[in-house]
Design a protein around this motif. Structure first.
Motif, PDB file in Angstrom:
ATOM      1  N   PHE A   1       1.153  -1.006   0.014  1.00 24.05           N
ATOM      2  CA  PHE A   1      -0.013   0.056   0.213  1.00 24.05           C
ATOM      3  C   PHE A   1       1.039   1.138   0.072  1.00 24.05           C
ATOM      4  O   PHE A   1       2.162   1.245   0.210  1.00 24.05           O
ATOM      5  CB  PHE A   1      -0.773   0.054   1.183  1.00 24.05           C
TER       6      PHE A   1
ATOM      7  N   PRO B   1      -3.307  -0.289  -3.370  1.00 23.13           N
ATOM      8  CA  PRO B   1      -3.993   0.687  -2.434  1.00 23.13           C
ATOM      9  C   PRO B   1      -3.359   1.758  -1.879  1.00 23.13           C
ATOM     10  O   PRO B   1      -2.278   1.825  -1.592  1.00 23.13           O
ATOM     11  CB  PRO B   1      -4.414  -0.465  -1.343  1.00 23.13           C
TER      12      PRO B   1
ATOM     13  N   CYS C   1      -9.788   7.405  -1.916  1.00 20.50           N
ATOM     14  CA  CYS C   1      -9.075   6.597  -1.203  1.00 20.50           C
ATOM     15  C   CYS C   1      -9.647   6.830   0.279  1.00 20.50           C
ATOM     16  O   CYS C   1      -9.976   7.688   0.755  1.00 20.50           O
ATOM     17  CB  CYS C   1      -7.598   6.784  -1.314  1.00 20.50           C
TER      18      CYS C   1
ATOM     19  N   LYS D   1     -15.098   5.154   4.212  1.00 21.92           N
ATOM     20  CA  LYS D   1     -13.805   5.554   3.807  1.00 21.92           C
ATOM     21  C   LYS D   1     -13.045   6.586   4.719  1.00 21.92           C
ATOM     22  O   LYS D   1     -11.839   6.844   4.618  1.00 21.92           O
ATOM     23  CB  LYS D   1     -13.805   6.237   2.488  1.00 21.92           C
TER      24      LYS D   1
ATOM     25  N   ASN E   1      -6.047  -6.604   5.512  1.00 26.69           N
ATOM     26  CA  ASN E   1      -6.022  -6.095   4.086  1.00 26.69           C
ATOM     27  C   ASN E   1      -4.833  -6.334   3.424  1.00 26.69           C
ATOM     28  O   ASN E   1      -5.141  -6.221   2.028  1.00 26.69           O
ATOM     29  CB  ASN E   1      -6.856  -4.617   4.197  1.00 26.69           C
TER      30      ASN E   1
END
Length: 169
Positions: free
Chosen positions: A44, A66, A101, A125, A149
Protein backbone atom coordinates in the motif's frame (compact mmCIF):
# COMPACT_ATOMS: atom_id res chain seq x y z
CA UNK A 1 -10.54 35.66 22.10
CA UNK A 2 -10.16 36.15 18.35
CA UNK A 3 -11.07 33.27 16.05
CA UNK A 4 -8.06 32.27 13.98
CA UNK A 5 -8.44 31.07 10.41
CA UNK A 6 -5.63 28.91 9.05
CA UNK A 7 -5.17 31.10 5.97
CA UNK A 8 -5.74 34.49 7.66
CA UNK A 9 -2.11 35.53 7.24
CA UNK A 10 -1.88 34.65 3.54
CA UNK A 11 -2.53 37.05 0.67
CA UNK A 12 -4.10 35.86 -2.58
CA UNK A 13 -0.61 35.98 -4.12
CA UNK A 14 0.75 33.72 -1.40
CA UNK A 15 -2.12 31.27 -1.97
CA UNK A 16 -1.40 31.29 -5.71
CA UNK A 17 2.24 30.43 -4.97
CA UNK A 18 0.98 27.71 -2.59
CA UNK A 19 -0.94 26.14 -5.49
CA UNK A 20 1.90 26.53 -7.99
CA UNK A 21 4.31 24.90 -5.52
CA UNK A 22 2.03 21.85 -5.38
CA UNK A 23 2.05 21.55 -9.18
CA UNK A 24 5.85 21.85 -9.28
CA UNK A 25 6.14 19.23 -6.53
CA UNK A 26 3.90 16.80 -8.42
CA UNK A 27 5.79 17.29 -11.70
CA UNK A 28 9.15 16.73 -10.04
CA UNK A 29 8.20 13.93 -7.64
CA UNK A 30 5.81 11.85 -9.76
CA UNK A 31 8.57 10.12 -11.80
CA UNK A 32 10.60 9.40 -8.65
CA UNK A 33 7.58 8.06 -6.74
CA UNK A 34 6.54 5.95 -9.71
CA UNK A 35 10.07 4.54 -10.08
CA UNK A 36 10.27 3.60 -6.40
CA UNK A 37 6.78 2.07 -6.39
CA UNK A 38 7.69 -0.06 -9.42
CA UNK A 39 10.99 -1.08 -7.83
CA UNK A 40 9.75 -1.77 -4.28
CA UNK A 41 6.25 -3.09 -5.11
CA UNK A 42 4.63 -1.87 -1.87
CA UNK A 43 1.44 -3.48 -0.56
CA UNK A 44 0.00 0.00 0.00
CA UNK A 45 1.03 3.65 -0.33
CA UNK A 46 0.62 6.11 2.54
CA UNK A 47 0.05 9.66 1.31
CA UNK A 48 0.71 12.26 3.98
CA UNK A 49 -0.99 15.65 3.88
CA UNK A 50 -1.96 17.57 0.73
CA UNK A 51 0.95 16.94 -1.63
CA UNK A 52 1.60 13.39 -0.46
CA UNK A 53 -2.07 12.46 -0.73
CA UNK A 54 -2.34 13.65 -4.32
CA UNK A 55 0.93 11.99 -5.37
CA UNK A 56 0.12 8.71 -3.60
CA UNK A 57 -3.35 8.66 -5.14
CA UNK A 58 -1.99 9.15 -8.66
CA UNK A 59 0.75 6.51 -8.33
CA UNK A 60 -1.58 4.11 -6.54
CA UNK A 61 -4.25 4.46 -9.20
CA UNK A 62 -1.75 4.02 -12.04
CA UNK A 63 -0.17 0.90 -10.50
CA UNK A 64 -3.32 -0.46 -8.84
CA UNK A 65 -1.83 -0.19 -5.34
CA UNK A 66 -4.14 0.63 -2.40
CA UNK A 67 -3.66 4.11 -0.93
CA UNK A 68 -4.34 5.54 2.51
CA UNK A 69 -4.37 9.32 2.78
CA UNK A 70 -3.49 10.94 6.11
CA UNK A 71 -4.28 14.45 7.26
CA UNK A 72 -3.48 16.01 10.60
CA UNK A 73 -6.73 17.98 10.37
CA UNK A 74 -8.13 20.47 7.87
CA UNK A 75 -7.67 24.18 7.32
CA UNK A 76 -10.79 24.26 5.12
CA UNK A 77 -13.83 26.08 6.46
CA UNK A 78 -17.44 25.77 5.33
CA UNK A 79 -19.34 29.07 5.35
CA UNK A 80 -22.89 29.52 4.05
CA UNK A 81 -22.89 26.10 2.39
CA UNK A 82 -19.64 26.74 0.50
CA UNK A 83 -15.96 26.21 1.14
CA UNK A 84 -14.32 29.50 2.03
CA UNK A 85 -11.72 30.61 -0.55
CA UNK A 86 -12.39 27.53 -2.69
CA UNK A 87 -10.70 29.00 -5.76
CA UNK A 88 -7.40 29.41 -3.92
CA UNK A 89 -7.50 26.02 -2.23
CA UNK A 90 -8.34 23.71 -5.14
CA UNK A 91 -5.24 21.56 -4.59
CA UNK A 92 -6.10 21.02 -0.94
CA UNK A 93 -9.68 20.10 -1.82
CA UNK A 94 -8.50 17.71 -4.54
CA UNK A 95 -6.17 16.01 -2.07
CA UNK A 96 -9.23 14.90 -0.09
CA UNK A 97 -11.40 14.01 -3.08
CA UNK A 98 -9.01 12.35 -5.53
CA UNK A 99 -10.10 8.75 -6.20
CA UNK A 100 -11.92 8.47 -2.84
CA UNK A 101 -9.12 6.52 -1.17
CA UNK A 102 -9.46 5.84 2.56
CA UNK A 103 -8.79 9.00 4.59
CA UNK A 104 -7.37 9.13 8.10
CA UNK A 105 -7.89 12.55 9.68
CA UNK A 106 -7.19 13.72 13.20
CA UNK A 107 -10.09 15.29 15.06
CA UNK A 108 -8.46 18.38 16.52
CA UNK A 109 -11.46 20.70 16.53
CA UNK A 110 -11.17 21.94 12.93
CA UNK A 111 -14.36 20.04 11.96
CA UNK A 112 -12.68 17.81 9.41
CA UNK A 113 -15.61 15.38 9.57
CA UNK A 114 -17.96 18.11 8.35
CA UNK A 115 -15.57 19.10 5.55
CA UNK A 116 -15.17 15.49 4.38
CA UNK A 117 -18.95 15.00 4.44
CA UNK A 118 -19.44 18.27 2.52
CA UNK A 119 -16.93 17.04 -0.10
CA UNK A 120 -18.92 13.77 -0.33
CA UNK A 121 -16.14 11.51 0.87
CA UNK A 122 -17.92 8.23 1.66
CA UNK A 123 -18.23 7.80 5.43
CA UNK A 124 -17.00 4.21 5.24
CA UNK A 125 -13.74 5.53 3.76
CA UNK A 126 -13.08 7.92 6.67
CA UNK A 127 -11.32 7.29 9.96
CA UNK A 128 -11.78 10.47 12.00
CA UNK A 129 -10.30 10.09 15.46
CA UNK A 130 -9.11 12.29 18.29
CA UNK A 131 -5.48 13.25 18.66
CA UNK A 132 -3.92 10.70 20.96
CA UNK A 133 -5.15 7.19 21.60
CA UNK A 134 -8.78 6.44 22.31
CA UNK A 135 -9.15 2.67 22.59
CA UNK A 136 -12.73 2.71 21.26
CA UNK A 137 -11.48 4.35 18.04
CA UNK A 138 -9.32 1.36 17.19
CA UNK A 139 -12.45 -0.60 16.21
CA UNK A 140 -13.39 2.19 13.78
CA UNK A 141 -10.16 1.54 11.87
CA UNK A 142 -11.40 -1.66 10.19
CA UNK A 143 -10.88 -0.31 6.65
CA UNK A 144 -7.20 0.17 7.43
CA UNK A 145 -6.67 -3.18 9.14
CA UNK A 146 -3.28 -3.56 7.52
CA UNK A 147 -2.68 -7.10 8.75
CA UNK A 148 -5.89 -8.37 7.18
CA UNK A 149 -6.21 -6.16 4.10
CA UNK A 150 -2.57 -6.26 3.06
CA UNK A 151 -1.55 -9.76 4.23
CA UNK A 152 1.19 -8.50 6.54
CA UNK A 153 0.99 -11.52 8.81
CA UNK A 154 -0.38 -11.85 12.32
CA UNK A 155 2.95 -10.95 13.94
CA UNK A 156 3.32 -7.61 12.13
CA UNK A 157 3.50 -4.60 14.43
CA UNK A 158 1.50 -1.53 13.41
CA UNK A 159 1.77 1.92 14.95
CA UNK A 160 -1.00 4.46 14.43
CA UNK A 161 -0.18 8.02 15.42
CA UNK A 162 -2.32 11.08 14.88
CA UNK A 163 -0.97 14.24 16.39
CA UNK A 164 0.06 17.81 15.77
CA UNK A 165 0.20 20.66 18.23
CA UNK A 166 -0.32 24.22 17.09
CA UNK A 167 -0.25 27.30 19.27
CA UNK A 168 -3.81 28.28 18.27
CA UNK A 169 -5.13 24.97 19.63
Amino acid sequence: KRKVDYFDNYSKTALLIYNIATLIYLILEFPRALFHALKLKPVFIYGYEKDGAILASLVGRLLDIPVIKRFQATPLKIENGKIKDKWWLYNLISSYKIFHCPVVMANDGTKGDEVLEFLRIPEEKVLFIMNGLVVEDIEKARFIDLKENFNLGKDAKIILMLSKLKTWK
